[in-house]
Every structure is written in C-alpha cells, then in structure tokens.
Design a protein around this motif. Structure first.
Motif, PDB file in Angstrom:
ATOM      1  N   PHE A  75       0.842  -1.191   0.000  1.00 24.58           N
ATOM      2  CA  PHE A  75       0.000   0.000   0.000  1.00 24.58           C
ATOM      3  C   PHE A  75       0.879   1.243   0.000  1.00 24.58           C
ATOM      4  CE2 PHE A  75      -2.432  -3.298   2.172  1.00 24.58           C
ATOM      5  CZ  PHE A  75      -3.646  -3.248   1.511  1.00 24.58           C
ATOM      6  N   ASP A  76       0.580   2.206  -0.874  1.00 22.97           N
ATOM      7  CA  ASP A  76       1.244   3.505  -0.842  1.00 22.97           C
ATOM      8  C   ASP A  76       0.626   4.349   0.266  1.00 22.97           C
ATOM      9  OD1 ASP A  76       2.795   2.863  -3.026  1.00 22.97           O
ATOM     10  OD2 ASP A  76       1.700   4.120  -4.435  1.00 22.97           O
ATOM     11  N   VAL A  77       1.476   5.052   1.011  1.00 29.06           N
ATOM     12  CA  VAL A  77       1.017   5.959   2.060  1.00 29.06           C
ATOM     13  C   VAL A  77       1.825   7.255   1.964  1.00 29.06           C
ATOM     14  CG1 VAL A  77       0.303   4.108   3.635  1.00 29.06           C
ATOM     15  CG2 VAL A  77       2.625   5.012   3.789  1.00 29.06           C
ATOM     16  N   ASP A  78       1.325   8.317   2.566  1.00 36.93           N
ATOM     17  CA  ASP A  78       2.030   9.598   2.538  1.00 36.93           C
ATOM     18  C   ASP A  78       3.168   9.656   3.552  1.00 36.93           C
ATOM     19  OD1 ASP A  78       0.395  10.624   0.528  1.00 36.93           O
ATOM     20  OD2 ASP A  78      -1.097  11.291   1.977  1.00 36.93           O
ATOM     21  N   ASP A  81       5.751   6.519   9.131  1.00 38.81           N
ATOM     22  CA  ASP A  81       5.609   6.457  10.591  1.00 38.81           C
ATOM     23  C   ASP A  81       4.158   6.653  11.010  1.00 38.81           C
ATOM     24  OD1 ASP A  81       8.361   6.060  11.003  1.00 38.81           O
ATOM     25  OD2 ASP A  81       8.738   8.226  11.019  1.00 38.81           O
ATOM     26  N   GLU A  82       3.511   7.659  10.440  1.00 37.43           N
ATOM     27  CA  GLU A  82       2.132   7.953  10.800  1.00 37.43           C
ATOM     28  C   GLU A  82       1.197   6.798  10.420  1.00 37.43           C
ATOM     29  OE1 GLU A  82      -1.240  11.055   9.243  1.00 37.43           O
ATOM     30  OE2 GLU A  82       0.789  11.844   9.540  1.00 37.43           O
ATOM     31  N   ALA A  83       1.349   6.279   9.208  1.00 38.85           N
ATOM     32  CA  ALA A  83       0.483   5.185   8.758  1.00 38.85           C
ATOM     33  C   ALA A  83       0.708   3.929   9.596  1.00 38.85           C
ATOM     34  CB  ALA A  83       0.728   4.887   7.283  1.00 38.85           C
ATOM     35  N   ALA A  84       1.958   3.600   9.878  1.00 39.28           N
ATOM     36  CA  ALA A  84       2.245   2.408  10.681  1.00 39.28           C
ATOM     37  C   ALA A  84       1.640   2.539  12.078  1.00 39.28           C
ATOM     38  CB  ALA A  84       3.748   2.176  10.768  1.00 39.28           C
ATOM     39  N   ALA A  85       1.792   3.688  12.699  1.00 43.26           N
ATOM     40  CA  ALA A  85       1.239   3.888  14.044  1.00 43.26           C
ATOM     41  C   ALA A  85      -0.280   3.759  14.049  1.00 43.26           C
ATOM     42  CB  ALA A  85       1.650   5.259  14.589  1.00 43.26           C
ATOM     43  N   LEU A  86      -0.946   4.329  13.052  1.00 43.04           N
ATOM     44  CA  LEU A  86      -2.399   4.237  12.981  1.00 43.04           C
ATOM     45  C   LEU A  86      -2.841   2.788  12.792  1.00 43.04           C
ATOM     46  CD1 LEU A  86      -5.072   5.756  12.966  1.00 43.04           C
ATOM     47  CD2 LEU A  86      -4.787   6.081  10.500  1.00 43.04           C
ATOM     48  N   LEU A  87      -2.186   2.079  11.880  1.00 45.08           N
ATOM     49  CA  LEU A  87      -2.562   0.683  11.623  1.00 45.08           C
ATOM     50  C   LEU A  87      -2.305  -0.194  12.852  1.00 45.08           C
ATOM     51  CD1 LEU A  87      -1.300   0.610   7.988  1.00 45.08           C
ATOM     52  CD2 LEU A  87      -3.672   0.224   8.698  1.00 45.08           C
ATOM     53  N   VAL A  88      -1.246   0.063  13.580  1.00 45.31           N
ATOM     54  CA  VAL A  88      -0.992  -0.684  14.817  1.00 45.31           C
ATOM     55  C   VAL A  88      -2.108  -0.401  15.819  1.00 45.31           C
ATOM     56  CG1 VAL A  88       0.552  -0.810  16.821  1.00 45.31           C
ATOM     57  CG2 VAL A  88       1.494  -0.956  14.503  1.00 45.31           C
ATOM     58  N   SER A  89      -2.574   0.839  15.886  1.00 43.03           N
ATOM     59  CA  SER A  89      -3.665   1.157  16.820  1.00 43.03           C
ATOM     60  C   SER A  89      -4.959   0.429  16.437  1.00 43.03           C
ATOM     61  CB  SER A  89      -3.893   2.672  16.905  1.00 43.03           C
ATOM     62  OG  SER A  89      -4.604   3.146  15.776  1.00 43.03           O
ATOM     63  N   LEU A 117       3.933  -1.070   3.659  1.00 42.21           N
ATOM     64  CA  LEU A 117       3.610   0.323   3.411  1.00 42.21           C
ATOM     65  C   LEU A 117       4.801   0.932   2.695  1.00 42.21           C
ATOM     66  CD1 LEU A 117       2.286   1.351   6.944  1.00 42.21           C
ATOM     67  CD2 LEU A 117       0.972   0.451   5.003  1.00 42.21           C
ATOM     68  N   THR A 118       4.546   1.684   1.647  1.00 41.24           N
ATOM     69  CA  THR A 118       5.613   2.352   0.923  1.00 41.24           C
ATOM     70  C   THR A 118       5.199   3.789   0.643  1.00 41.24           C
ATOM     71  OG1 THR A 118       4.762   1.735  -1.260  1.00 41.24           O
ATOM     72  CG2 THR A 118       6.303   0.216  -0.225  1.00 41.24           C
ATOM     73  N   VAL A 119       6.191   4.636   0.470  1.00 41.18           N
ATOM     74  CA  VAL A 119       5.936   6.006   0.053  1.00 41.18           C
ATOM     75  C   VAL A 119       6.165   6.032  -1.452  1.00 41.18           C
ATOM     76  CG1 VAL A 119       6.704   8.402   0.240  1.00 41.18           C
ATOM     77  CG2 VAL A 119       6.624   6.956   2.273  1.00 41.18           C
ATOM     78  N   PRO A 120       5.189   6.533  -2.214  1.00 37.86           N
ATOM     79  CA  PRO A 120       5.363   6.539  -3.677  1.00 37.86           C
ATOM     80  C   PRO A 120       6.640   7.300  -4.075  1.00 37.86           C
ATOM     81  CG  PRO A 120       3.179   7.301  -3.071  1.00 37.86           C
ATOM     82  CD  PRO A 120       3.958   7.158  -1.811  1.00 37.86           C
ATOM     83  N   ARG A 121       7.348   6.728  -5.013  1.00 32.93           N
ATOM     84  CA  ARG A 121       8.555   7.364  -5.530  1.00 32.93           C
ATOM     85  C   ARG A 121       8.277   7.839  -6.945  1.00 32.93           C
ATOM     86  NH1 ARG A 121      12.500   2.580  -3.827  1.00 32.93           N
ATOM     87  NH2 ARG A 121      10.622   1.491  -4.364  1.00 32.93           N
ATOM     88  N   PRO A 122       8.895   8.945  -7.330  1.00 32.35           N
ATOM     89  CA  PRO A 122       8.688   9.406  -8.698  1.00 32.35           C
ATOM     90  C   PRO A 122       9.235   8.380  -9.696  1.00 32.35           C
ATOM     91  CG  PRO A 122      10.317  10.777  -7.555  1.00 32.35           C
ATOM     92  CD  PRO A 122       9.795   9.782  -6.566  1.00 32.35           C
ATOM     93  N   PRO A 123       8.609   8.280 -10.869  1.00 33.35           N
ATOM     94  CA  PRO A 123       9.102   7.331 -11.860  1.00 33.35           C
ATOM     95  C   PRO A 123      10.512   7.691 -12.299  1.00 33.35           C
ATOM     96  CG  PRO A 123       7.233   8.583 -12.727  1.00 33.35           C
ATOM     97  CD  PRO A 123       7.469   9.030 -11.327  1.00 33.35           C
ATOM     98  N   ARG A 124      11.288   6.668 -12.624  1.00 35.12           N
ATOM     99  CA  ARG A 124      12.658   6.885 -13.107  1.00 35.12           C
ATOM    100  C   ARG A 124      12.620   7.439 -14.519  1.00 35.12           C
ATOM    101  NH1 ARG A 124      15.978   1.442 -11.576  1.00 35.12           N
ATOM    102  NH2 ARG A 124      16.072   1.813  -9.358  1.00 35.12           N
ATOM    103  N   GLU A 125      13.558   8.316 -14.783  1.00 32.93           N
ATOM    104  CA  GLU A 125      13.676   8.841 -16.148  1.00 32.93           C
ATOM    105  C   GLU A 125      14.510   7.868 -16.963  1.00 32.93           C
ATOM    106  OE1 GLU A 125      14.776  12.907 -16.523  1.00 32.93           O
ATOM    107  OE2 GLU A 125      13.720  13.462 -14.675  1.00 32.93           O
ATOM    108  N   SER A 126      14.142   7.701 -18.224  1.00 34.92           N
ATOM    109  CA  SER A 126      14.859   6.760 -19.093  1.00 34.92           C
ATOM    110  C   SER A 126      16.153   7.331 -19.576  1.00 34.92           C
ATOM    111  CB  SER A 126      14.000   6.409 -20.308  1.00 34.92           C
ATOM    112  OG  SER A 126      12.770   5.894 -19.880  1.00 34.92           O
TER     113      SER A 126
END
Length: 126
Positions: A75-78, A81-89, A117-126
């Motif tokens: 799952f992508d999250v912003d 730390d915040e997302a993990a803490a909420l999901l643990v709660s 949980l991952t933070v979206p990364r910008p696509p790589r340039e070719s």
C-alpha cells in the motif's frame, strides 16, 4: 491474451474481523458477507478483496518461513511512521525485523499476513 486482476482472497480464522481491519485501513466499502465464513470489500475499479475462513488457520511466521507468507499486499502511504502507528492502533503488528525501513515498513495484519507500506517514488527517467 490479457488478464486483469479482479480479486485477491486471504485465508484467515475470522473473515469479518479481518475485513473490518482492511475496511478501516483502506476505506473500501463492504461488498459481500455470507454467514461467518466469508466477507469482502470492493474498490471502485471493481477489484475485490476477499477474506475466507479456513479451519485450522495458521498465520504466516514472517520473517521466518516456518509457515510461508504465501502472498503480501503493498500500500502507498504519505507518511510511513504515521500510517504504521495508525494501523498498529487498529490491530496490526509492527515486527522488529524491518529489512528497509527507509523505503517501506512491513506490518502484520490481525490474522498475521504480512503487508507493506511504501511512500510513492517518482518514476525513473529513461
């Protein structure tokens, strides 16, 4: 030939409890409930996330493979730390073993399935 993913179903001991966890975590609406053996959520694009009761269910033993994980969800999250803490709660577990905490976090859902949980990364340039 082209295939389109339409459903993912997770084995568990308590389908309604696991569906409620993922409903809360993703906001996906409930789509199906049948007695206590099956529950499901459906995304707007039609993807179905199902949860089925399995007698004698044993949760995966991540990070060991004594009981293999079989699959995991990402799952992508912003904010990791915040997302993990909420999901643990809400009932997830944050295991001590974290292979790349700078890029993603591995959590275990209430039935023991690993998910990332991952933070979206910008696509790589070719």
């Amino acid at each position: 030939m082209r295939m389109r993913l339409t459903a993912i179903t997770l084995d568990c001991a308590d389908p309604m409890a696991l569906a409620a966890f993922y409903h809360r975590a993703t906001g996906l609406p409930f789509a199906e409930r049948s007695d206590d053996d099956f529950a499901g959520l459906r995304a707007e694009d039609g993807l179905f996330l199902g949860f089925q009761r399995v007698e004698g269910y044993r949760p995966p033993s991540w990070p060991t493979q004594d009981v293999p994980q079989q699959l995991h969800l990402d799952f992508d999250v912003d904010d990791l730390d915040e997302a993990a803490a909420l999901l643990v709660s809400w009932g997830a577990v944050l295991p001590e073993a974290q292979p790349r905490p700078d890029l993603w976090r591995v959590l275990l859902d209430p039935a023991g399935h690993p998910f990332c949980l991952t933070v979206p990364r910008p696509p790589r340039e070719s």
